[in-house]
Design an enzyme around this catalytic site. Structure first.
Site, PDB file in Angstrom:
ATOM      1  N   GLU A   1       2.246  -0.312 -13.283  1.00 27.57           N
ATOM      2  CA  GLU A   1       1.000  -1.093 -13.342  1.00 27.57           C
ATOM      3  C   GLU A   1      -0.058  -0.349 -12.544  1.00 27.57           C
ATOM      4  OE1 GLU A   1       1.384  -5.171 -11.930  1.00 27.57           O
ATOM      5  OE2 GLU A   1      -0.639  -5.028 -11.102  1.00 27.57           O
TER       6      GLU A   1
ATOM      7  N   ARG B   1      -8.313  -0.955  -8.626  1.00 28.28           N
ATOM      8  CA  ARG B   1      -8.866  -1.037  -7.269  1.00 28.28           C
ATOM      9  C   ARG B   1      -9.491   0.274  -6.843  1.00 28.28           C
ATOM     10  NH1 ARG B   1      -3.510  -3.883  -4.720  1.00 28.28           N
ATOM     11  NH2 ARG B   1      -3.220  -5.308  -6.456  1.00 28.28           N
TER      12      ARG B   1
ATOM     13  N   THR C   1      -4.723  -6.114 -11.469  1.00 30.78           N
ATOM     14  CA  THR C   1      -5.964  -6.544 -10.827  1.00 30.78           C
ATOM     15  C   THR C   1      -7.072  -6.766 -11.861  1.00 30.78           C
ATOM     16  OG1 THR C   1      -5.273  -5.059  -9.013  1.00 30.78           O
ATOM     17  CG2 THR C   1      -7.318  -6.236  -8.716  1.00 30.78           C
TER      18      THR C   1
ATOM     19  N   LYS D   1       2.793 -13.781 -13.471  1.00 30.21           N
ATOM     20  CA  LYS D   1       2.944 -13.119 -12.174  1.00 30.21           C
ATOM     21  C   LYS D   1       2.904 -14.205 -11.088  1.00 30.21           C
ATOM     22  CE  LYS D   1       0.179 -10.100  -9.189  1.00 30.21           C
ATOM     23  NZ  LYS D   1      -0.167  -8.686  -8.995  1.00 30.21           N
TER      24      LYS D   1
HETATM   25  C1  3PG Z   1      -0.231  -6.801  -6.249  1.00 37.69           C
HETATM   26  O1  3PG Z   1      -1.270  -6.363  -6.712  1.00 37.69           O
HETATM   27  O2  3PG Z   1       0.631  -7.322  -6.948  1.00 37.69           O
HETATM   28  C2  3PG Z   1      -0.025  -6.726  -4.783  1.00 37.69           C
HETATM   29  O3  3PG Z   1      -0.956  -5.909  -4.182  1.00 37.69           O
HETATM   30  C3  3PG Z   1       1.338  -6.286  -4.445  1.00 37.69           C
HETATM   31  O4  3PG Z   1       1.576  -6.662  -3.164  1.00 37.69           O
HETATM   32  P1  3PG Z   1       2.318  -5.675  -2.139  1.00 37.69           P
HETATM   33  O5  3PG Z   1       1.311  -4.619  -1.811  1.00 37.69           O
HETATM   34  O6  3PG Z   1       2.665  -6.560  -0.970  1.00 37.69           O
HETATM   35  O7  3PG Z   1       3.523  -5.112  -2.816  1.00 37.69           O
END
Ligand code: 3PG
Length: 229
Positions: free
Chosen positions: A50, A54, A78, A138
């Site tokens: 994925e 960002r 995101t 999710k």
């Molecule tokens: C996401 O986008 O799913 C999160 O940033 C994942 O969280 P993590 O950085 O704690 O794995």
């Protein structure tokens, strides 16, 4: 992997993931860096990634991975708006993930026709997604939203829903999540820590991927897992 039903016209994300039940995040500052991370993960046995929106390079990263890692399933994360959803589809994303759900965002994601896992963290958000025909969601931020106990609580009520928990998951608690029957895949950033990406330490990313794959194979075996060079 079990094929679950999502909105009738959409492919399900679970049906597209042919390897281990892992969906690591790629956050890259350039398309070339995204490809390096993807290749390192693939070397460790990962079959789906994925790319999160960002950084400015995210869309180019999706396109580059599609071109240079044709055996890897590549989605976008995101996703926050209709523009994001459309841009990701145009860049070649094969599925969409969002950290949150609103009716407008869900509709925009559905309209792409891509497989999707929209983000929820409450029972009401699960119900809203279900009303739109979505059953693969999710669960974010998983750890802060009640973790495995919350997923167990949701399992009895929403028996047709399967989750991709992310947020606060890493090697130490991966098995706890993967062992749940209403979890179809686990996501997160722990396989490609920013410090390793910055250092260009692709071998360590491969090693982290392989360690996670070993847990995934134990908790949710995939017959056709292939390690690719
Ligand atoms: C996401 O986008 O799913 C999160 O940033 C994942 O969280 P993590 O950085 O704690 O794995």
């Amino acid at each position: 992997m079990t094929v679950l039903s999502t909105s009738p016209s959409l492919p399900s994300l679970s049906s597209l993931i042919s390897g281990p039940a892992l969906l690591p995040i790629i956050q890259a500052d350039s398309a070339a860096q995204a490809v390096q991370i993807a290749k390192a993960m693939q070397q460790g046995g990962i079959s789906a990634v994925e790319v999160v929106l960002r950084t400015a390079a995210a869309l180019d990263g999706i396109s580059a991975i599609r071109q240079q890692c044709p055996d890897l399933l590549v989605g976008a994360g995101t996703v926050l708006s209709k523009a994001d959803a459309d841009n990701c589809k145009n860049a070649g994303a094969q599925f969409l993930v969002s950290p949150a759900s609103t009716p407008a965002l869900l509709q925009a994601m559905i309209d792409t026709g891509l497989a999707m896992a929209p983000g929820v963290s409450t029972s009401s958000e699960v119900a809203m997604a279900l009303e739109m025909g979505l059953t693969e969601l999710k669960f974010f931020p998983a750890h802060l939203s009640g973790g495995t106990e919350m997923l167990k609580a949701l399992s009895g009520i929403y028996q047709q829903v399967r989750f991709c928990p992310t947020g606060g998951i890493a090697q130490h608690n991966l098995a706890d999540y993967l062992s749940l029957s209403n979890v179809f895949v686990v996501g997160g950033s722990w396989i490609s820590p920013a410090a390793l990406v910055k250092a260009g330490d692709w071998q360590q990313i491969t090693d982290l991927a392989a360690a996670a794959v070993a847990v995934a194979q134990r908790c949710k075996p995939v017959a056709a897992l292939q390690r690719r060079a």
